[in-house]
Design an enzyme around this catalytic site. Sequence first.
Site, PDB file in Angstrom:
ATOM      1  N   SER A 150       0.935  -1.105  -0.053  1.00  0.00           N
ATOM      2  CA  SER A 150      -0.123  -0.029   0.017  1.00  0.00           C
ATOM      3  C   SER A 150       0.888   1.258   0.001  1.00  0.00           C
ATOM      4  O   SER A 150       1.570   1.277  -0.716  1.00  0.00           O
ATOM      5  CB  SER A 150      -1.058   0.076   1.164  1.00  0.00           C
ATOM      6  OG  SER A 150      -1.966   1.068   1.137  1.00  0.00           O
ATOM      7  N   ASP A 226     -10.370  -5.756  -2.851  1.00  0.00           N
ATOM      8  CA  ASP A 226      -9.577  -4.398  -2.174  1.00  0.00           C
ATOM      9  C   ASP A 226     -10.668  -3.421  -2.509  1.00  0.00           C
ATOM     10  O   ASP A 226     -10.779  -2.858  -3.321  1.00  0.00           O
ATOM     11  CB  ASP A 226      -8.259  -4.507  -2.819  1.00  0.00           C
ATOM     12  CG  ASP A 226      -7.410  -3.458  -1.946  1.00  0.00           C
ATOM     13  OD1 ASP A 226      -8.284  -2.479  -1.465  1.00  0.00           O
ATOM     14  OD2 ASP A 226      -6.146  -3.557  -1.924  1.00  0.00           O
ATOM     15  N   HIS A 259      -7.181  -6.071   1.044  1.00  0.00           N
ATOM     16  CA  HIS A 259      -6.214  -5.202   1.320  1.00  0.00           C
ATOM     17  C   HIS A 259      -5.375  -5.708   2.598  1.00  0.00           C
ATOM     18  O   HIS A 259      -4.410  -5.015   3.051  1.00  0.00           O
ATOM     19  CB  HIS A 259      -6.601  -3.877   1.451  1.00  0.00           C
ATOM     20  CG  HIS A 259      -5.329  -2.863   1.302  1.00  0.00           C
ATOM     21  ND1 HIS A 259      -5.017  -2.539   0.249  1.00  0.00           N
ATOM     22  CD2 HIS A 259      -4.804  -1.892   2.075  1.00  0.00           C
ATOM     23  CE1 HIS A 259      -4.280  -1.653   0.267  1.00  0.00           C
ATOM     24  NE2 HIS A 259      -4.016  -1.129   1.593  1.00  0.00           N
TER      25      HIS A 259
END
Length: 281
Positions: A150, A226, A259
Amino acid sequence: MAMQTVSQNKSHGGTQGVYRHPSRETKTDMTFSVFVPDHAAGAKLPVVTYLSGLTCTHANVTEKGEFRQACAELGLIFVAPDTSPRGEGIPGDPANAYDFGLGAGFYVDATEPPFATNYRMWSYVTEELPKLIAEQFPVDTARQSILGHSMGGHGALTAALRYPDRYRAASAFAPIVAPSQVPWGNKALGGYLGSNKQAWRKHDAVALIEDGARFSDLLVDYGDADGFLTEQLRPELLKAACEKANIPLTLRCQPGYDHSYYFISTFMADHLRWHAARLKA
């Protein structure tokens, strides 16, 4: 530069340690973790640096990343720094939001007050910490690689593109590939670097590629479940930039994954094998 051992535990025949040291760059104590696999006396091992995402410390990947078995088998040292300075008097987000300030250093050297004094995570993860690791652990500095998740995927990609001769491999889980074009990045880069968007480009993987940066090849995984995919991550922008620049990109959409570290831990060994193949070539 004094380094304190916070904890050490044996795992998969190696040593998982957590360490703390006073940072020259952030002017705070910084905590990081290092896994050193079992190895022959005097051996120097390749080193992988992992950059974590928003809200994380060193502990998230250390406790949930499931990297030690693969690192032990492949002979890789695994380093996991924190994501921001911390401590008394360190400024955070004025509204206490999760996506700026503490836990959200975005791997840049801030130029804007009140963040410029302490938020120097770019220099910390690309200069200060690697030098400390090289002094204190049995690493082969000619065999380094970088990966992240991320916000940390953003950091890993930008580090690789800016230092292609230092890192032999680079990969990312669900990276923010074009922070200049998404809300998380606009808030962070604006808050740390100011309103001059030209200054943002060296911390934006897509912009770096557009401006001529190159890397040998990249591996990126993301999940189609996600929740941040369409607004914040935008992997299609990296795909288009790499295609135009003839940068080999393995971009994998993993069906049903989100995620979280359930996603990261599932594909961690794949990424480490990718890194090992290039670190040992």
